[in-house]
Design an enzyme around this catalytic site. Structure first.
Site, PDB file in Angstrom:
ATOM      1  N   HIS A 185     -10.136  -1.850  -8.045  1.00  0.00           N
ATOM      2  CA  HIS A 185     -10.161  -0.831  -6.988  1.00  0.00           C
ATOM      3  C   HIS A 185      -9.339   0.399  -7.368  1.00  0.00           C
ATOM      4  O   HIS A 185      -9.781   1.540  -7.199  1.00  0.00           O
ATOM      5  CB  HIS A 185      -9.650  -1.443  -5.680  1.00  0.00           C
ATOM      6  CG  HIS A 185      -9.479  -0.473  -4.564  1.00  0.00           C
ATOM      7  ND1 HIS A 185     -10.528   0.279  -4.077  1.00  0.00           N
ATOM      8  CD2 HIS A 185      -8.390  -0.110  -3.845  1.00  0.00           C
ATOM      9  CE1 HIS A 185     -10.079   1.061  -3.093  1.00  0.00           C
ATOM     10  NE2 HIS A 185      -8.794   0.845  -2.933  1.00  0.00           N
ATOM     11  N   ASP A 192       0.846  -1.203   0.000  1.00  0.00           N
ATOM     12  CA  ASP A 192       0.000   0.000   0.000  1.00  0.00           C
ATOM     13  C   ASP A 192       0.879   1.250   0.000  1.00  0.00           C
ATOM     14  O   ASP A 192       2.085   1.172   0.201  1.00  0.00           O
ATOM     15  CB  ASP A 192      -0.932  -0.024   1.218  1.00  0.00           C
ATOM     16  CG  ASP A 192      -2.193   0.804   0.989  1.00  0.00           C
ATOM     17  OD1 ASP A 192      -2.319   1.447  -0.077  1.00  0.00           O
ATOM     18  OD2 ASP A 192      -3.058   0.810   1.881  1.00  0.00           O
TER      19      ASP A 192
HETATM   20 FE1  N7H Z   1      -7.626   1.821  -1.500  1.00  0.00          FE
HETATM   21  N1  N7H Z   1      -5.714  -2.436  -0.249  1.00  0.00           N
HETATM   22  O1  N7H Z   1      -4.753  -2.346   0.480  1.00  0.00           O
HETATM   23  O2  N7H Z   1      -6.256  -3.462  -0.625  1.00  0.00           O
HETATM   24  N2  N7H Z   1      -5.984   0.788  -2.085  1.00  0.00           N
HETATM   25  N3  N7H Z   1      -8.037   0.421  -0.077  1.00  0.00           N
HETATM   26  N4  N7H Z   1      -9.181   2.964  -0.804  1.00  0.00           N
HETATM   27  N5  N7H Z   1      -7.131   3.310  -2.776  1.00  0.00           N
HETATM   28  C1  N7H Z   1      -5.072   1.176  -3.016  1.00  0.00           C
HETATM   29  O3  N7H Z   1      -1.514   2.371  -5.229  1.00  0.00           O
HETATM   30  C2  N7H Z   1      -7.385  -0.767   0.128  1.00  0.00           C
HETATM   31  C3  N7H Z   1     -10.036   2.637   0.186  1.00  0.00           C
HETATM   32  C4  N7H Z   1      -7.809   4.512  -2.947  1.00  0.00           C
HETATM   33  O4  N7H Z   1      -4.057   6.711  -7.456  1.00  0.00           O
HETATM   34  C5  N7H Z   1      -4.088   0.159  -3.181  1.00  0.00           C
HETATM   35  O5  N7H Z   1      -0.837   2.966  -3.247  1.00  0.00           O
HETATM   36  C6  N7H Z   1      -8.024  -1.492   1.218  1.00  0.00           C
HETATM   37  C7  N7H Z   1     -11.058   3.641   0.322  1.00  0.00           C
HETATM   38  C8  N7H Z   1      -7.116   5.348  -3.912  1.00  0.00           C
HETATM   39  O6  N7H Z   1      -4.172   4.917  -8.711  1.00  0.00           O
HETATM   40  C9  N7H Z   1      -4.387  -0.841  -2.330  1.00  0.00           C
HETATM   41  C10 N7H Z   1      -9.039  -0.698   1.644  1.00  0.00           C
HETATM   42  C11 N7H Z   1     -10.784   4.592  -0.625  1.00  0.00           C
HETATM   43  C12 N7H Z   1      -6.006   4.613  -4.322  1.00  0.00           C
HETATM   44  C13 N7H Z   1      -5.593  -0.449  -1.613  1.00  0.00           C
HETATM   45  C14 N7H Z   1      -9.038   0.495   0.834  1.00  0.00           C
HETATM   46  C15 N7H Z   1      -9.597   4.158  -1.325  1.00  0.00           C
HETATM   47  C16 N7H Z   1      -6.043   3.358  -3.590  1.00  0.00           C
HETATM   48  C17 N7H Z   1      -2.891   0.189  -4.127  1.00  0.00           C
HETATM   49  C18 N7H Z   1     -10.021  -0.930   2.747  1.00  0.00           C
HETATM   50  C19 N7H Z   1     -11.533   5.866  -0.938  1.00  0.00           C
HETATM   51  C20 N7H Z   1      -4.952   5.086  -5.317  1.00  0.00           C
HETATM   52  C21 N7H Z   1      -1.711   0.816  -3.465  1.00  0.00           C
HETATM   53  C22 N7H Z   1      -9.806  -1.743   3.766  1.00  0.00           C
HETATM   54  C23 N7H Z   1     -12.837   5.973  -0.892  1.00  0.00           C
HETATM   55  C24 N7H Z   1      -5.432   4.948  -6.729  1.00  0.00           C
HETATM   56  C25 N7H Z   1      -1.337   2.151  -4.022  1.00  0.00           C
HETATM   57  C26 N7H Z   1      -4.474   5.564  -7.708  1.00  0.00           C
HETATM   58  C27 N7H Z   1      -5.088   2.366  -3.730  1.00  0.00           C
HETATM   59  C28 N7H Z   1      -6.261  -1.183  -0.628  1.00  0.00           C
HETATM   60  C29 N7H Z   1      -9.942   1.510   0.976  1.00  0.00           C
HETATM   61  C30 N7H Z   1      -8.992   4.858  -2.333  1.00  0.00           C
HETATM   62  C31 N7H Z   1      -3.557  -2.121  -2.216  1.00  0.00           C
HETATM   63  C32 N7H Z   1      -7.661  -2.846   1.799  1.00  0.00           C
HETATM   64  C33 N7H Z   1     -12.196   3.610   1.342  1.00  0.00           C
HETATM   65  C34 N7H Z   1      -7.544   6.741  -4.364  1.00  0.00           C
END
Ligand code: N7H
Length: 469
Positions: A304, A167
């Site tokens: 996602h 992440d």
């Molecule tokens: Fe997410 N994960 O760890 O599985 N998220 N996220 N997220 N997320 C991202 O690129 C995760 C949540 C965003 O700029 C990655 O740094 C999990 C919410 C945004 O291309 C991973 C949960 C919201 C991005 C995860 C969760 C977002 C992003 C890739 C809940 C907003 C960047 C790592 C438990 C409403 C997108 C990375 C971009 C990336 C995970 C929640 C948003 C692995 C487990 C609630 C904007």
């Protein structure tokens, strides 16, 4: 340039320590609290400038933010110009965020949270020592309403969240603060800091360089997620069954567990690419010879990563709806018993997930009470702009991104199809590269919202001159 000695450190770069405590409090004596804030607490608050170099970082970094109730309790009556903040996150619970309220932690559902201290360090002992120091300084003027201890996962899982994915790779660069890496979007500071270039709302002068912090406690059902991947493994003939399960997970996320983007490496993980900051963000879903509206061989529309930041999928490129994420895992590793049964324990001490702080200017107008359009393109730059926008109009909207050959479906990681109801089956398409119209039904939520609150992180000078007496 930005005034980095005045902006709290968590906003632009994050406190990035292995342990972080979120200590939510109720102010029970506002006069005493305000009198201790300037001389006592302020010197402990870590500005951005101190986090920039290792040798200036404090042993325990401290940040402080207030809910609307907290500001009101302190007799701060100015309107910060943000409806979602003013009403509190509980007001957004079902219709905007899609959460099932009965899953909310009672403290978030109640009215006792006035503020939160964020304490980050290498050890829990350091965190607790600083918390004791703060409590002594505040001299009984606050009580604990709730706390959540976050910690990085052990050994080679450090930096990975509980599903196993790296992440913290893609965050926007901020004009006047960071030098963008290849592929990194450059966003005006006013998207994150009140009163800076790009913030179009009238704010009280003292709120300048503060930021809204959307906090979420997001439980992750790890054994269930793993079982789903095995049960629905894809069928690439060149891959083993395990690799086909991994491939499904990577396509749901948009990145492999290593962090390598599937848009650049669609069928095999590439840890070298994942670790290379010059390359690991350098993609935008468009490829010469492929149609952006039909091609899901690289990355599903529903992934996602792509749902929460469509990059070239929105033309002109979206510069209005970005958040800076600063999450840390909480809870223990999956136990053998949970692994064997493929079910998360109901023992509260075994709950795990992401303690998730998102910084953004959240609402750009008064009209965030719109009913979310469920099946149409929902890009509207003048309503709620940050976290709530991403959750409501992108993650929870089956039709987003619009104009695609196949309706993408809701976000398979964080989306919900049941506004106000958990575990309503979800129907993302595009996950199977062999048949992008195929819908792989997800019966159960893998991320369960346990609630949260909206906070305002004031500048250090606002703490000194406006909040303290
Ligand atoms: Fe997410 N994960 O760890 O599985 N998220 N996220 N997220 N997320 C991202 O690129 C995760 C949540 C965003 O700029 C990655 O740094 C999990 C919410 C945004 O291309 C991973 C949960 C919201 C991005 C995860 C969760 C977002 C992003 C890739 C809940 C907003 C960047 C790592 C438990 C409403 C997108 C990375 C971009 C990336 C995970 C929640 C948003 C692995 C487990 C609630 C904007």
């Amino acid at each position: 340039g930005l005034n980095l000695t005045d902006i709290q450190g968590d906003i632009l770069i994050g406190m990035k320590k292995n342990k972080e405590l979120f200590f939510f409090f109720t102010i029970i004596n506002s006069t005493l609290f305000r009198s201790q804030l300037g001389s006592g607490i302020l010197p402990l608050i870590t500005p951005t400038s101190q986090l920039l170099a290792v040798d200036t970082q404090p042993t325990t970094a401290v940040n402080l933010a207030f809910s609307q109730r907290g500001l009101t309790t302190l007799d701060i009556t100015d309107d910060l110009g943000d409806t979602a903040f003013a009403n509190g996150q509980i007001d957004n619970v079902a219709s905007i965020l899609g959460d099932e309220t009965s899953n909310w932690e009672s403290a978030f559902a109640g009215t006792s949270i006035h503020g939160v201290f964020l304490l980050a360090s290498d050890t829990v002992d350091n965190v607790n020592a600083t918390l004791s120091q703060i409590q002594a300084l505040l001299n009984g003027s606050i009580t604990e309403s709730y706390s959540l201890q976050g910690q990085a996962r052990p050994a080679d899982q450090q930096g990975h969240e509980h599903f196993g994915f790296m992440d913290g790779i893609s965050n926007p660069a901020v004009t006047g603060f960071s030098t963008p890496l290849p592929g990194q979007q450059v966003i005006d500071p006013g998207l994150f800091l009140l009163g800076e270039t790009g913030d179009t709302v009238t704010r009280p002068a003292w709120a300048k360089d503060g930021s809204f912090l959307a906090f979420r406690q997001l439980q992750q059902r790890v054994p269930e997620f793993n079982k789903f991947l095995v049960d629905n493994a894809l069928s690439n003939p060149n891959l083993t069954a395990d690799q086909n399960a991994e491939l499904l997970g990577a396509r749901m996320m948009g990145r492999w567990k290593s962090g390598a983007p599937v848009d650049l490496t669609p069928t095999v993980d590439d840890p070298v690419l994942a670790a290379d900051p010059q390359r690991n963000n350098n993609f935008n879903y468009s490829h010469p010879g492929f149609d952006l509206d039909t091609d899901q061989t690289h990355c599903p529309f529903s992934a996602h990563l792509r749902k929460t930041n469509p990059r070239a999928g929105l033309n002109p490129e979206n510069t209005a709806n970005h958040i800076i994420r600063a999450g840390i895992p909480y809870g223990p590793e999956v136990t053998d018993a949970e692994n064997a049964s493929n079910v998360s324990s109901t023992d509260p001490s075994l709950e795990r997930g992401l303690a998730f702080g998102m910084h953004s200017v959240m609402v750009k107008s008064e009209s965030n009470d719109l009913v979310p359009p469920r099946c149409i393109v929902a890009y509207q730059s003048d309503i709620s702009a940050g976290f709530a926008f991403l959750q409501q109009f992108w993650a929870n909207n089956a039709g987003f991104p619009g104009g695609k050959a196949t309706q993408p479906g809701v976000d398979p990681i964080i989306g919900t199809d049941g506004l106000g109801q958990a575990d309503v089956p979800r129907s993302p398409s595009g996950l199977d590269p062999a048949d992008p119209t195929r819908i792989i039904t997800i019966e159960q939520d893998f991320v369960v919202s346990r609630g949260g609150e909206y906070f305002f992180s004031p500048s250090l000078s606002a703490i000194q001159n406006t909040l303290a007496i």
